[in-house]
Design an enzyme around this catalytic site. Structure first.
Site, PDB file in Angstrom:
ATOM      1  NE  ARG A 227     -82.619   8.713  29.606  1.00  0.00           N
ATOM      2  CZ  ARG A 227     -82.193   8.164  28.477  1.00  0.00           C
ATOM      3  NH1 ARG A 227     -80.914   7.971  28.272  1.00  0.00           N
ATOM      4  NH2 ARG A 227     -83.045   7.813  27.534  1.00  0.00           N
ATOM      5  CG  HIS A 275     -77.967  11.433  25.259  1.00  0.00           C
ATOM      6  ND1 HIS A 275     -78.960  11.680  26.164  1.00  0.00           N
ATOM      7  CD2 HIS A 275     -78.188  10.156  24.842  1.00  0.00           C
ATOM      8  CE1 HIS A 275     -79.738  10.627  26.294  1.00  0.00           C
ATOM      9  NE2 HIS A 275     -79.290   9.686  25.494  1.00  0.00           N
TER      10      HIS A 275
HETATM   11  P1  NDP Z   1     -83.946  -2.825  29.179  1.00  0.00           P
HETATM   12  O1  NDP Z   1     -85.270  -2.508  29.760  1.00  0.00           O
HETATM   13  O2  NDP Z   1     -83.872  -3.855  28.103  1.00  0.00           O
HETATM   14  O3  NDP Z   1     -82.930  -3.279  30.326  1.00  0.00           O
HETATM   15  C1  NDP Z   1     -82.884  -2.661  31.573  1.00  0.00           C
HETATM   16  C2  NDP Z   1     -82.073  -3.534  32.521  1.00  0.00           C
HETATM   17  O4  NDP Z   1     -81.944  -2.849  33.772  1.00  0.00           O
HETATM   18  C3  NDP Z   1     -82.726  -4.879  32.814  1.00  0.00           C
HETATM   19  O5  NDP Z   1     -81.768  -5.902  32.882  1.00  0.00           O
HETATM   20  C4  NDP Z   1     -83.336  -4.674  34.202  1.00  0.00           C
HETATM   21  O6  NDP Z   1     -83.445  -5.856  34.966  1.00  0.00           O
HETATM   22  C5  NDP Z   1     -82.302  -3.751  34.815  1.00  0.00           C
HETATM   23  N1  NDP Z   1     -82.878  -3.029  35.944  1.00  0.00           N
HETATM   24  C6  NDP Z   1     -83.861  -2.101  35.943  1.00  0.00           C
HETATM   25  N2  NDP Z   1     -84.138  -1.670  37.190  1.00  0.00           N
HETATM   26  C7  NDP Z   1     -83.293  -2.355  37.994  1.00  0.00           C
HETATM   27  C8  NDP Z   1     -83.099  -2.389  39.398  1.00  0.00           C
HETATM   28  N3  NDP Z   1     -83.817  -1.620  40.223  1.00  0.00           N
HETATM   29  N4  NDP Z   1     -82.161  -3.228  39.885  1.00  0.00           N
HETATM   30  C9  NDP Z   1     -81.435  -4.022  39.066  1.00  0.00           C
HETATM   31  N5  NDP Z   1     -81.577  -4.049  37.722  1.00  0.00           N
HETATM   32  C10 NDP Z   1     -82.490  -3.220  37.201  1.00  0.00           C
HETATM   33  O7  NDP Z   1     -83.349  -1.421  28.670  1.00  0.00           O
HETATM   34  P2  NDP Z   1     -82.230  -1.143  27.546  1.00  0.00           P
HETATM   35  O8  NDP Z   1     -81.084  -2.060  27.766  1.00  0.00           O
HETATM   36  O9  NDP Z   1     -82.810  -1.098  26.186  1.00  0.00           O
HETATM   37  O10 NDP Z   1     -81.856   0.388  27.888  1.00  0.00           O
HETATM   38  C11 NDP Z   1     -81.377   0.722  29.161  1.00  0.00           C
HETATM   39  C12 NDP Z   1     -81.200   2.233  29.272  1.00  0.00           C
HETATM   40  O11 NDP Z   1     -80.092   2.678  28.497  1.00  0.00           O
HETATM   41  C13 NDP Z   1     -82.361   3.093  28.766  1.00  0.00           C
HETATM   42  O12 NDP Z   1     -83.429   3.140  29.679  1.00  0.00           O
HETATM   43  C14 NDP Z   1     -81.689   4.450  28.612  1.00  0.00           C
HETATM   44  O13 NDP Z   1     -81.736   5.138  29.845  1.00  0.00           O
HETATM   45  C15 NDP Z   1     -80.237   4.090  28.303  1.00  0.00           C
HETATM   46  N6  NDP Z   1     -79.885   4.410  26.917  1.00  0.00           N
HETATM   47  C16 NDP Z   1     -78.906   5.352  26.685  1.00  0.00           C
HETATM   48  C17 NDP Z   1     -78.533   5.683  25.408  1.00  0.00           C
HETATM   49  C18 NDP Z   1     -77.429   6.639  25.146  1.00  0.00           C
HETATM   50  O14 NDP Z   1     -77.247   7.062  23.997  1.00  0.00           O
HETATM   51  N7  NDP Z   1     -76.654   7.003  26.143  1.00  0.00           N
HETATM   52  C19 NDP Z   1     -79.194   5.064  24.233  1.00  0.00           C
HETATM   53  C20 NDP Z   1     -80.177   4.080  24.576  1.00  0.00           C
HETATM   54  C21 NDP Z   1     -80.505   3.784  25.870  1.00  0.00           C
HETATM   55  P3  NDP Z   1     -84.586  -6.975  34.646  1.00  0.00           P
HETATM   56  O15 NDP Z   1     -84.393  -7.371  33.205  1.00  0.00           O
HETATM   57  O16 NDP Z   1     -84.284  -8.083  35.577  1.00  0.00           O
HETATM   58  O17 NDP Z   1     -85.906  -6.310  34.851  1.00  0.00           O
END
Ligand code: NDP
Length: 312
Positions: A227, A275
Site C-alpha cells: 500500500r 494499482h
Molecule cells: P496475507 O495476510 O496472506 O499475508 C500478509 C503477510 O504479511 C503475512 O506473512 C504476515 O505475517 C505479514 N505481516 C503482517 N504484518 C507484519 C508485521 N508487522 N511484521 C512482519 N510481517 C507481517 O496477505 P496477502 O498476501 O493476501 O496480501 C498482502 C497485501 O498485498 C494486501 O494486504 C494488500 O495490501 C496487497 N495487495 C496488493 C495488490 C495490488 O494490486 N498491488 C493486490 C492484492 C493485495 P504472518 O503470516 O506471520 O502473520
C-alpha cells in the site's frame, strides 16, 4: 434468504451485483441506491466504504472485501468489533501478482530500461549479463501472495528470503524465512531486490523508509505492491539521490489516482503502474464470497476471515 448490500465510494459495484443474481435462490444483494430495508441487511460487500456505513446498516454480521486488501474496511470508523470481515483469496490472483513481480525483477536483472534508451539512440551495446543466482530477493510479507512470489522466483534460480510476523516452515526449503521485528536488519542485509506485499497496519506503516533502504545490499531495487502508506516518499527520493536505491517500481500510492502534481511520475528511475499488480476477477470474487456465506450460515469457520484487532 440472505439480504446484502454492495457499496464502495470508488469502485463500480454493479458487475458484482449482477453476478450475485446467479445465486438468487440464496442471496439478494442490493445497491445502496436501490430501494431496500437497511434493517434486513446482514451481509455487506465492500471496498472503501463511507465512514458511517455501519451506523446505517446496524444488523450487518458479515462483510466481504472484493479483493485481498481490507485496510480500506478496517479503517471505517463505524465498523463494529462483532462483525466478521473476510477478504478475497484466489490462486489466479496470486499467479497474476507473481508474474507482475517477475516482470519487474527481470527488468532490474537484465536492465531493459537501458536497452530501450539504447534503441532510442540506435546504439548496439551488449550490457553485462547477471545471472539470477547473483541477485538476492527479499519479500516483505510472506503470506498468501508473498509466498507464491517467493516460490516462483526461487524456482527461477534467484536466492530468496522472506520476512513475516510469525515463523513458518515453507514447503520450499530454499526460501529462507525471517520472522519478527528483530530479524528485519538481517533480512534486509541479504536483499538486493526488496518486494513489499505487506498489509497496511499500524505496525507496517512507513516501513519503507531511509533506514530500511540503507540496510539493503548495493544496487538495491524496490518493488512496492503493498500500500502507499508503507512508503515514505521523501525517503525514496533521498535513497535514489544518494544511490542507496538504483530504482523503484511503485504500484500503490497514498492517494489514488496518483495526482498529476506528484514528482514520482517523472523520476527517471521510478516505474509507476496504476494499482494493477493483481486483482480477483468479479466472477471468482463472488464465488469465493458465496462459499464464505454458506460456511457462515452453516456455523462453520470462514476460510479467509481477517482478525479485526490484528488488522489483516
Ligand atoms: P496475507 O495476510 O496472506 O499475508 C500478509 C503477510 O504479511 C503475512 O506473512 C504476515 O505475517 C505479514 N505481516 C503482517 N504484518 C507484519 C508485521 N508487522 N511484521 C512482519 N510481517 C507481517 O496477505 P496477502 O498476501 O493476501 O496480501 C498482502 C497485501 O498485498 C494486501 O494486504 C494488500 O495490501 C496487497 N495487495 C496488493 C495488490 C495490488 O494490486 N498491488 C493486490 C492484492 C493485495 P504472518 O503470516 O506471520 O502473520
Amino acid at each position: 434468504m440472505i439480504y446484502g448490500v454492495a457499496h464502495s465510494r470508488i469502485v463500480d459495484m454493479a458487475p458484482y451485483i449482477d453476478i450475485f443474481q446467479h445465486y438468487s435462490d440464496e442471496v439478494k444483494v442490493f445497491s445502496v441506491d436501490e430501494e431496500h430495508d437497511p434493517d434486513q441487511i446482514t451481509f455487506a460487500l465492500l471496498w472503501a466504504p463511507v465512514d458511517d456505513f455501519f451506523d446505517v446498516y446496524t444488523n450487518v454480521k458479515i462483510v466481504a472485501s472484493i479483493a485481498a486488501g481490507v485496510d480500506n474496511i478496517m479503517s471505517c470508523p463505524s465498523l463494529r468489533s462483532d462483525i466478521k470481515v473476510c477478504r478475497n483469496r484466489d490462486d489466479e490472483q496470486a499467479a497474476i501478482m507473481s508474474t507482475f513481480v517477475i516482470w519487474h525483477v527481470l527488468n532490474h536483472q537484465r536492465n531493459f530500461p537501458l536497452y530501450l534508451e539504447q534503441q532510442h539512440d540506435k546504439k548496439w551495446k551488449r550490457l553485462n549479463m547477471r545471472s539470477p543466482s547473483d541477485i538476492s530477493i527479499g519479500v516483505l510479507g510472506l503470506g498468501f501472495l508473498g509466498e507464491r512470489i517467493a516460490s516462483d522466483l526461487s524456482h527461477l534460480g534467484f536466492p530468496v528470503c522472506g520476512w513475516r510476523k510469525k515463523h513458518k516452515d515453507l514447503s520450499n526449503p530454499n526460501i529462507k524465512v525471517f520472522s519478527g521485528k528483530d530479524s528485519l536488519p538481517d533480512f534486509l542485509n541479504k536483499t538486493e531486490v526488496l518486494i513489499c506485499v505487506l498489509p497496511l497496519t499500524n505496525e507496517t506503516k512507513n516501513i519503507l523508509n531511509i533506514n530500511t533502504f540503507r540496510e539493503l545490499k548495493p544496487n538495491a531495487y524496490l518493488i512496492n505492491l503493498g500500500r502507499g502508506g508503507h512508503l515514505v516518499e521523501e525517503d525514496l527520493f533521498k535513497a535514489l539521490d544518494e544511490k542507496t536505491l538504483k530504482g523503484a517500481s511503485l504500484d500503490v500510492f497514498n492517494i489514488e489516482p496518483l495526482p498529476k502534481s506528484s514528482l514520482l511520475w517523472t523520476h527517471l528511475n521510478i516505474i509507476i503502474t496504476p494499482h494493477v499488480g493483481s486483482d480477483v476477477a468479479a466472477n471468482d470474487a463472488v464465488k469465493n464470497i458465496i462459499n464464505e456465506l454458506r460456511r457462515y450460515h452453516a456455523g462453520n469457520a470462514l476460510h479467509n476471515q481477517v482478525e479485526i484487532n490484528v488488522g489483516y
